[in-house]
Motif scaffolding. Structure first.
Motif, PDB file in Angstrom:
ATOM      1  N   LEU A 199       0.824  -1.210   0.000  1.00  0.00           N
ATOM      2  CA  LEU A 199       0.000   0.000   0.000  1.00  0.00           C
ATOM      3  C   LEU A 199       0.858   1.259   0.000  1.00  0.00           C
ATOM      4  N   LYS A 200       1.955   1.224   0.746  1.00  0.00           N
ATOM      5  CA  LYS A 200       2.867   2.374   0.771  1.00  0.00           C
ATOM      6  C   LYS A 200       3.476   2.612  -0.593  1.00  0.00           C
ATOM      7  N   ARG A 201       3.881   1.535  -1.264  1.00  0.00           N
ATOM      8  CA  ARG A 201       4.473   1.669  -2.596  1.00  0.00           C
ATOM      9  C   ARG A 201       3.461   2.215  -3.591  1.00  0.00           C
ATOM     10  N   LEU A 202       2.219   1.726  -3.505  1.00  0.00           N
ATOM     11  CA  LEU A 202       1.172   2.201  -4.415  1.00  0.00           C
ATOM     12  C   LEU A 202       0.878   3.679  -4.192  1.00  0.00           C
ATOM     13  N   LYS A 203       0.838   4.075  -2.931  1.00  0.00           N
ATOM     14  CA  LYS A 203       0.601   5.484  -2.606  1.00  0.00           C
ATOM     15  C   LYS A 203       1.733   6.358  -3.139  1.00  0.00           C
ATOM     16  N   LYS A 204       2.961   5.861  -3.001  1.00  0.00           N
ATOM     17  CA  LYS A 204       4.127   6.595  -3.470  1.00  0.00           C
ATOM     18  C   LYS A 204       4.073   6.783  -4.987  1.00  0.00           C
ATOM     19  N   GLU A 205       3.717   5.717  -5.691  1.00  0.00           N
ATOM     20  CA  GLU A 205       3.622   5.793  -7.154  1.00  0.00           C
ATOM     21  C   GLU A 205       2.506   6.746  -7.573  1.00  0.00           C
ATOM     22  N   PHE A 206       1.404   6.720  -6.852  1.00  0.00           N
ATOM     23  CA  PHE A 206       0.282   7.618  -7.141  1.00  0.00           C
ATOM     24  C   PHE A 206       0.705   9.080  -6.986  1.00  0.00           C
ATOM     25  N   LEU A 207       1.399   9.372  -5.887  1.00  0.00           N
ATOM     26  CA  LEU A 207       1.853  10.756  -5.651  1.00  0.00           C
ATOM     27  C   LEU A 207       2.880  11.178  -6.688  1.00  0.00           C
ATOM     28  N   GLU A 221      11.557  18.623 -10.826  1.00  0.00           N
ATOM     29  CA  GLU A 221      12.721  18.988 -10.027  1.00  0.00           C
ATOM     30  C   GLU A 221      12.666  18.316  -8.660  1.00  0.00           C
ATOM     31  N   PHE A 222      11.436  18.045  -8.203  1.00  0.00           N
ATOM     32  CA  PHE A 222      11.258  17.518  -6.849  1.00  0.00           C
ATOM     33  C   PHE A 222      11.022  16.011  -6.805  1.00  0.00           C
ATOM     34  N   LEU A 223      11.424  15.331  -7.876  1.00  0.00           N
ATOM     35  CA  LEU A 223      11.354  13.871  -7.878  1.00  0.00           C
ATOM     36  C   LEU A 223      12.228  13.258  -6.791  1.00  0.00           C
ATOM     37  N   PHE A 224      13.243  14.015  -6.355  1.00  0.00           N
ATOM     38  CA  PHE A 224      14.138  13.500  -5.310  1.00  0.00           C
ATOM     39  C   PHE A 224      13.396  13.193  -4.002  1.00  0.00           C
ATOM     40  N   LEU A 225      12.207  13.751  -3.819  1.00  0.00           N
ATOM     41  CA  LEU A 225      11.420  13.456  -2.625  1.00  0.00           C
ATOM     42  C   LEU A 225      11.076  11.975  -2.526  1.00  0.00           C
ATOM     43  N   ASP A 261       2.409  20.520  11.798  1.00  0.00           N
ATOM     44  CA  ASP A 261       3.420  21.180  10.975  1.00  0.00           C
ATOM     45  C   ASP A 261       3.409  20.646   9.543  1.00  0.00           C
ATOM     46  N   VAL A 262       3.234  19.348   9.397  1.00  0.00           N
ATOM     47  CA  VAL A 262       3.156  18.762   8.060  1.00  0.00           C
ATOM     48  C   VAL A 262       1.915  19.263   7.326  1.00  0.00           C
ATOM     49  N   ALA A 263       0.806  19.375   8.032  1.00  0.00           N
ATOM     50  CA  ALA A 263      -0.427  19.892   7.417  1.00  0.00           C
ATOM     51  C   ALA A 263      -0.217  21.328   6.927  1.00  0.00           C
ATOM     52  N   MET A 264       0.510  22.135   7.705  1.00  0.00           N
ATOM     53  CA  MET A 264       0.796  23.510   7.284  1.00  0.00           C
ATOM     54  C   MET A 264       1.665  23.519   6.033  1.00  0.00           C
ATOM     55  N   ILE A 265       2.686  22.666   5.988  1.00  0.00           N
ATOM     56  CA  ILE A 265       3.542  22.593   4.797  1.00  0.00           C
ATOM     57  C   ILE A 265       2.740  22.087   3.603  1.00  0.00           C
ATOM     58  N   ASN A 266       1.924  21.052   3.830  1.00  0.00           N
ATOM     59  CA  ASN A 266       1.142  20.464   2.733  1.00  0.00           C
ATOM     60  C   ASN A 266       0.162  21.455   2.122  1.00  0.00           C
ATOM     61  N   LYS A 267      -0.306  22.382   2.926  1.00  0.00           N
ATOM     62  CA  LYS A 267      -1.224  23.408   2.415  1.00  0.00           C
ATOM     63  C   LYS A 267      -0.614  24.108   1.203  1.00  0.00           C
ATOM     64  N   GLY A 322       1.831  20.104  -6.376  1.00  0.00           N
ATOM     65  CA  GLY A 322       0.714  19.212  -6.681  1.00  0.00           C
ATOM     66  C   GLY A 322       0.490  18.071  -5.718  1.00  0.00           C
ATOM     67  N   ILE A 323       1.382  17.896  -4.724  1.00  0.00           N
ATOM     68  CA  ILE A 323       1.259  16.754  -3.810  1.00  0.00           C
ATOM     69  C   ILE A 323       1.603  17.159  -2.376  1.00  0.00           C
ATOM     70  N   PRO A 324       1.131  16.374  -1.399  1.00  0.00           N
ATOM     71  CA  PRO A 324       1.595  16.553  -0.018  1.00  0.00           C
ATOM     72  C   PRO A 324       2.971  15.916   0.138  1.00  0.00           C
ATOM     73  N   LEU A 325       3.614  16.168   1.261  1.00  0.00           N
ATOM     74  CA  LEU A 325       4.921  15.570   1.531  1.00  0.00           C
ATOM     75  C   LEU A 325       4.815  14.047   1.559  1.00  0.00           C
ATOM     76  N   PRO A 326       5.661  13.339   0.804  1.00  0.00           N
ATOM     77  CA  PRO A 326       5.630  11.872   0.849  1.00  0.00           C
ATOM     78  C   PRO A 326       6.532  11.288   1.939  1.00  0.00           C
ATOM     79  N   ASN A 327       7.255  12.140   2.655  1.00  0.00           N
ATOM     80  CA  ASN A 327       8.242  11.683   3.644  1.00  0.00           C
ATOM     81  C   ASN A 327       7.583  10.978   4.826  1.00  0.00           C
TER      82      ASN A 327
END
Length: 204
Positions: free
Chosen positions: A5-13, A21-25, A125-131, A138-143
């Motif tokens: 499920l984690k891998r699928l979510k990662k691929e979706f994001l 430029e931010f594929l490194f995430l 804090d993550v919710a504030m960044i994700n905003k 286009g995506i929330p933090l995947p970390n």
């Protein structure tokens, strides 16, 4: 199943990412490295409040890298009231000299890379960044996220017969015999949270 499920979510994001430029995430995180971070905001509602500053430090091999830290003040897009200024301690002059939020967020993303994120009540804090990341890339933090108050609860609960653990920030510092830096700003709080994390990590 959980890993799938984690891998699928990662691929979706990854497919929703608007700026390559931010594929490194999505890279594999460096071994035994973390980023501890904190934000100062205009309030406690991620939907209506804004970020005023972000502070962060890297941890590598159980050491806080004070020479590799991140701190930025954001120029607010709207007027900040006096009561808010009293809470976070940032002066109007500080805020007027801040940088635009889009630059602050992009700089922060480059700083954290794919490292796990550590924080005190980190979901806020993550919710504030994700905003902002949702609008900008286009995506929330995947970390991965690590919550120090949860670590502290697990550490203390077995030693307290009545089952109550004081999870206030200063109480955790006191309980772990970690000195408080006094001034609560985003960077100082990130450093103190890093000390909490390392102390608890060593007890596992």
């Amino acid at each position: 199943m959980i890993n799938l499920l984690k891998r699928l979510k990662k691929e979706f994001l990854k497919k929703k990412l608007k700026d390559n430029e931010f594929l490194f995430l999505f890279d594999d995180p460096p071994e035994d490295e973390y980023v501890v971070f904190d934000t100062e905001t205009t309030g406690l509602n991620p939907k209506t409040d804004d970020i005023l500053s972000i502070g962060a430090v890297k941890i590598k091999q159980n050491r806080i890298l004070l020479n590799d830290r991140f701190y930025t003040v954001v120029k607010p897009e709207r007027e900040i009231n006096e009561e808010t200024i009293k809470i976070h301690g940032l002066r109007k002059k500080d805020l007027e000299n801040g940088i635009p939020i889009e630059k602050a967020i992009k700089d922060f993303l480059r700083f954290i890379g794919s490292r796990p994120l550590v924080g005190y009540y980190i979901d806020f804090d993550v919710a504030m960044i994700n905003k902002y990341t949702k609008k900008i890339i286009g995506i929330p933090l995947p970390n991965k996220k690590i919550e120090v108050s949860g670590m502290y609860y697990d550490y203390k609960i077995g030693t307290i017969p009545q089952g109550f653990v004081d999870l206030r920030f200063d109480s955790i510092l006191k309980g772990l015999k970690i000195p408080s830096f006094g001034k609560h700003d985003a960077l100082n709080d990130a450093i103190m949270t890093g000390l909490i994390f390392l102390k608890l990590k060593s007890k596992n």
